[in-house]
Design an enzyme around this catalytic site. Structure first.
Site, mmCIF file in Angstrom:
data_model
loop_
_atom_site.group_PDB
_atom_site.id
_atom_site.type_symbol
_atom_site.label_atom_id
_atom_site.label_comp_id
_atom_site.label_asym_id
_atom_site.label_seq_id
_atom_site.Cartn_x
_atom_site.Cartn_y
_atom_site.Cartn_z
ATOM 1 N N GLY A 11 10.014 48.746 -23.829
ATOM 2 C CA GLY A 11 9.171 47.796 -23.092
ATOM 3 C C GLY A 11 9.708 47.631 -21.684
ATOM 4 O O GLY A 11 10.187 48.601 -21.079
ATOM 5 N N LYS A 16 22.770 30.374 -20.126
ATOM 6 C CA LYS A 16 21.417 30.830 -19.824
ATOM 7 C C LYS A 16 20.417 30.166 -20.780
ATOM 8 O O LYS A 16 19.320 29.778 -20.373
ATOM 9 C CB LYS A 16 21.336 32.362 -19.917
ATOM 10 C CG LYS A 16 19.964 32.926 -19.615
ATOM 11 C CD LYS A 16 20.022 34.167 -18.761
ATOM 12 C CE LYS A 16 18.655 34.583 -18.230
ATOM 13 N NZ LYS A 16 17.871 35.346 -19.202
#
Ligand code: NAD
Ligand code: KPL
Length: 311
Positions: A17, A190
């Site tokens: 992807g 994150k």
């Protein structure tokens, strides 16, 4: 500490992807051997008909004729990049697990937390490396990727010394990176950042910068995230969180968050590996997190109304 030898420098890419293609094309451009792992013969035929993987960078398009094979190809895998979404990673890895050589290096690019641990537990013969990436890429067509945002990749496994041949390959490919003993801190940080920004952009239907109008909500969420991270033994990842969230909101003011884009394009989100993970961790460590639980519930309802998977 034992170092696992890597017997082949071929890179197998699981998940062709956005990010998987960005890595595959840069590795191939540097002359490194790369194989795309595609689900089945139909995908392989589609890829073959396309004539390769396209990378668009700074307005230039280049096609790379990277070898591809199906998941059930017999070639052993010594170095694997798992670039599926978090919710697909464990199943995808299971489908090629029998091909993994003993001591194979497996790089896990997934955002959030939870999927990495599941993969690690499922392939004890391999050496898993976690990656926290701030690079940005999106697909503009099947097997065609646009490099949309310069960023950085932190790699680590929480214990071993840096595997030098792996880092040399990244160096050769021009993939910005650094090995860190604190990869879990990076992933938690994150995760917290994404939890403070992404769900609110979905619920308010806004760009990151428009969260300035919801500064109190962001601040309260950051306070709670700091308490949860600290309660989970992740105090380092919690340090100065609010200031960094404010900085990111300014720096990415014109952007839509990745979760906003997923919802806008009718794609499944990684909620279970972001808000879901944090809420479950809070419960496990007996930390009160009413705002996060409420946010998760609101997001689940929002996704359900939109007819999207809510896990
Ligand atoms: P993507 O949806 O563009 O690509 C995932 C690919 O994996 C798809 O092509 C899908 O078909 C493939 N896949 C899934 N299951 C598979 C299987 N069983 N066998 C073979 N292929 C399979 O996702 P992405 O945007 O590249 O994101 C990958 C991960 O990287 C996510 O966790 C994301 O949060 C993280 N990430 C992405 C970006 C970005 O800019 N795209 C930036 C940082 C982090
Ligand atoms: O990583 C991000 C995302 O959109 O997923 C940022 C820009 C940091 C916002 O959380």
């Amino acid at each position: 500490m034992a170092q696992f030898p890597v017997k082949s420098s071929v890179w197998h890419i699981l998940g062709a992807g956005s990010l998987g293609s960005l890595w595959a094309t840069r590795l191939a451009r540097a002359g490194l051997p790369v194989r795309l792992l595609l689900r089945d013969q139909t995908r392989l035929d589609t890829y073959t008909a396309k004539g390769g993987l396209t990378l668009s960078e700074q307005g230039q398009r280049h096609v790379f004729q990277i070898s591809a094979q199906t998941l059930d190809d017999p070639e052993p895998i010594h170095r694997l990049l798992v670039a599926c979404k978090a919710y697909d990673a464990e199943r995808a890895v299971a489908s090629i697990a029998s091909r993994l050589a003993t001591g194979a290096q497996v790089l896990l690019l997934q955002n959030g937390l939870g999927s990495q641990q599941a993969v690690v537990e499922s392939i004890s013969q391999a050496h898993c490396v976690f990656v926290s990436s701030t690079e940005g890429a999106f697909r503009d067509d099947d097997f065609s990727v646009v490099f949309a945002g310069q960023g950085f990749n932190w790699l680590g496994d929480g214990q071993q010394k840096a595997p030098s041949e792996l880092l040399t390959a990244l160096e050769q490919a021009g993939i910005p990176h650094e090995w860190t003993p604190d990869i879990l801190d990076r992933l938690w940080r994150k995760l917290a950042l994404n939890c403070a920004v992404n769900p609110l952009t979905v619920l308010h239907g806004c760009r990151n910068g428009e969260l300035r109008a919801h500064a109190d909500e962001v601040a309260a969420l950051c306070d709670e995230l700091v308490a949860v991270l600290t309660g989970c033994g992740q105090a380092a990842a919690a340090e100065g969180l609010h200031a960094e969230v404010s900085r990111v909101i300014e720096a990415t003011a014109a952007n839509y968050s990745s979760m906003y884009q997923d919802v806008a394009q009718g794609r499944r989100t990684e909620i279970s590996y972001l808000l879901g993970y944090v809420c479950d961790a809070a419960e496990l460590h007996n930390v009160d997190a009413p705002l996060l639980h409420d946010l998760r519930q609101q997001l689940v309802s929002h996704l359900t109304v939109k007819g999207l998977p809510n896990d």
